[in-house]
Write a protein that holds these residues in place. Structure first.
Motif: not given
Length: 141
Positions: A29-31, A93-95, A100-104
């Motif tokens: 699966i693509d990163k 780095l992925m996590f 960051k997305r969850l915080d936003a």
């Protein structure tokens, strides 16, 4: 001659240590897609633990939903996850991106909740008691 042999021995050791711990799966699966999958799983798991009835009402199995949404299967996800997890720094780095997305999204959800609270406050600011409901037998003051 000794220097060349020493150099070749060191080079051989360096190259042999460079082997990947986990072989790249055929259907990796693509990163970026993997990050999206893991993000969606985190959101669905949070919903599951905060309000389990919401997923049960619509009979949503979070894993099956993700597999259908991204057109992947459980084996493909598992192998890709193991492959990405084998590189600790990259996985970290992925996590961090997911966090960051969850915080936003949490900030935007909090701002929407605060906006709704502000809309409801003007009704209560008049310091007037709400009118009694029809058929209310309590005394009016």
């Amino acid at each position: 001659m000794r220097k060349i042999i020493t150099f070749l021995a060191i080079l051989t050791l360096y190259v042999s240590c460079k082997d990947e711990v986990v072989k790249k799966p055929e259907r990796l699966i693509d990163k970026e897609v993997m990050i999206d999958v893991m993000y969606d799983l985190a959101v669905l798991e949070a919903i599951k633990y905060q309000n389990p009835a919401s997923l049960d009402t619509f009979k949503i199995n979070s894993r099956d939903y993700i597999y259908k949404k991204y057109k992947i299967d459980s084996l493909q996800f598992a192998k890709s996850n193991v492959y990405y997890a084998s590189d600790y720094e990259d996985y970290k780095l992925m996590f961090e991106q997911i966090t960051k997305r969850l915080d936003a999204n949490k900030k935007s959800a909090d701002s929407l909740v605060n906006l709704e609270k502000k809309k409801k406050k003007p009704l209560l600011k008049n310091n007037k008691k709400p009118a009694p409901a029809i058929g209310d037998t309590t005394k009016l003051k």
